[in-house]
Design an enzyme around this catalytic site. Sequence first.
Site, PDB file in Angstrom:
ATOM      1  N   THR A 261       0.951  -1.118   0.115  1.00  0.00           N
ATOM      2  CA  THR A 261      -0.024   0.216   0.064  1.00  0.00           C
ATOM      3  C   THR A 261       1.020   1.175  -0.012  1.00  0.00           C
ATOM      4  OG1 THR A 261      -1.620  -1.297   1.279  1.00  0.00           O
ATOM      5  CG2 THR A 261      -1.782   1.283   1.264  1.00  0.00           C
TER       6      THR A 261
ATOM      7  N   SER B 107       2.015   5.255  -1.842  1.00  0.00           N
ATOM      8  CA  SER B 107       2.460   5.986  -3.123  1.00  0.00           C
ATOM      9  C   SER B 107       3.454   5.494  -4.159  1.00  0.00           C
ATOM     10  CB  SER B 107       2.841   7.552  -2.868  1.00  0.00           C
ATOM     11  OG  SER B 107       3.994   7.422  -1.835  1.00  0.00           O
TER      12      SER B 107
ATOM     13  N   ASP C 159       6.246  -4.030  -1.328  1.00  0.00           N
ATOM     14  CA  ASP C 159       5.647  -2.812  -0.498  1.00  0.00           C
ATOM     15  C   ASP C 159       6.660  -1.985  -0.103  1.00  0.00           C
ATOM     16  OD1 ASP C 159       3.866  -1.607   0.958  1.00  0.00           O
ATOM     17  OD2 ASP C 159       3.628  -2.927   2.336  1.00  0.00           O
ATOM     18  N   GLY C 160       6.220  -0.594   0.037  1.00  0.00           N
ATOM     19  CA  GLY C 160       7.202   0.545   0.518  1.00  0.00           C
ATOM     20  C   GLY C 160       7.385   0.469   1.919  1.00  0.00           C
TER      21      GLY C 160
ATOM     22  N   GLY D 137       3.382   1.871   7.936  1.00  0.00           N
ATOM     23  CA  GLY D 137       1.974   2.031   8.656  1.00  0.00           C
ATOM     24  C   GLY D 137       1.556   3.515   8.436  1.00  0.00           C
TER      25      GLY D 137
ATOM     26  N   GLY E 149       0.163   4.688   5.906  1.00  0.00           N
ATOM     27  CA  GLY E 149      -1.140   4.781   5.551  1.00  0.00           C
ATOM     28  C   GLY E 149      -2.179   3.576   6.149  1.00  0.00           C
TER      29      GLY E 149
ATOM     30  N   GLU F 295      -0.666  -5.576   5.962  1.00  0.00           N
ATOM     31  CA  GLU F 295       0.796  -5.684   5.440  1.00  0.00           C
ATOM     32  C   GLU F 295       1.730  -6.578   5.886  1.00  0.00           C
ATOM     33  OE1 GLU F 295       1.233  -1.058   3.853  1.00  0.00           O
ATOM     34  OE2 GLU F 295       1.941  -1.441   5.845  1.00  0.00           O
TER      35      GLU F 295
ATOM     36  N   LYS G  22      13.728   7.916   2.544  1.00  0.00           N
ATOM     37  CA  LYS G  22      13.462   6.854   3.504  1.00  0.00           C
ATOM     38  C   LYS G  22      14.555   5.976   4.271  1.00  0.00           C
ATOM     39  CE  LYS G  22       9.157   7.646   2.190  1.00  0.00           C
ATOM     40  NZ  LYS G  22       9.172   8.463   0.992  1.00  0.00           N
TER      41      LYS G  22
END
Length: 218
Positions: A28, A30, A81-82, A95, A97, A103, A121
């Site tokens: 989930t 961007s 995933d990011g 988390g 989002g 996740e 990041k």
Amino acid sequence: MTQDEMKKAAGWAALEYVEKDSIVGVGTGSTVNHFIDALATMKADIDGAVSSSEASTEKMKALGIPVYDLNSVDELSVYVDGADEINAHMDMIKGGGAALTREKIVAAVADKFICIVDNTKEVDVLGEFPLPVEVIPMARSYVARQLVKLGGDPVYREGVVTDNGNVILDVYNMKIMNPKELEEQINAIVGVVTNGLFAMRGADVLLVGSPEGVKTVK
């Protein structure tokens, strides 16, 4: 390159890890949205996907990617995933989002976790980004008091209800020197569903979008 262009580069680079005729775990956020756009270009070559959030499910269905319930899937070769933060040991905070529990579940099933981020990041020490904790609503105040005892400054995320019907406490001012230990400590608090530390199950491959291109860390 803009930050979004770096996210896009990382998202498209993750296609390399998608196996033909497989079901892909999809996270989930961007950066993941760019991966979903990329995944749609090879939807004829995969069996479909399992999603960690309603938002990702809707986006994939709109692009014609079949989405399966995790309970109907025996195995996932990869989960993409990011992260909100990631350190050199592949420990993450996730988390932002509010999809952290799903996740974490999908990540646990997958053989390999591919983390896609832009270069903002990467951190030396986790904790500048507030640590999300998903909490059963009636336990919110109790859990907050316990998090204060662990040295954190929890703030209720107003107006947010997770896909599971729970609430989020964002824990500020924590320098997280031992992510695995803290992940276990917080998860042991009664009323906590899970927290956004992904240390016991960290990333296996990190793809970092930067102005110089995509860096791969294994």
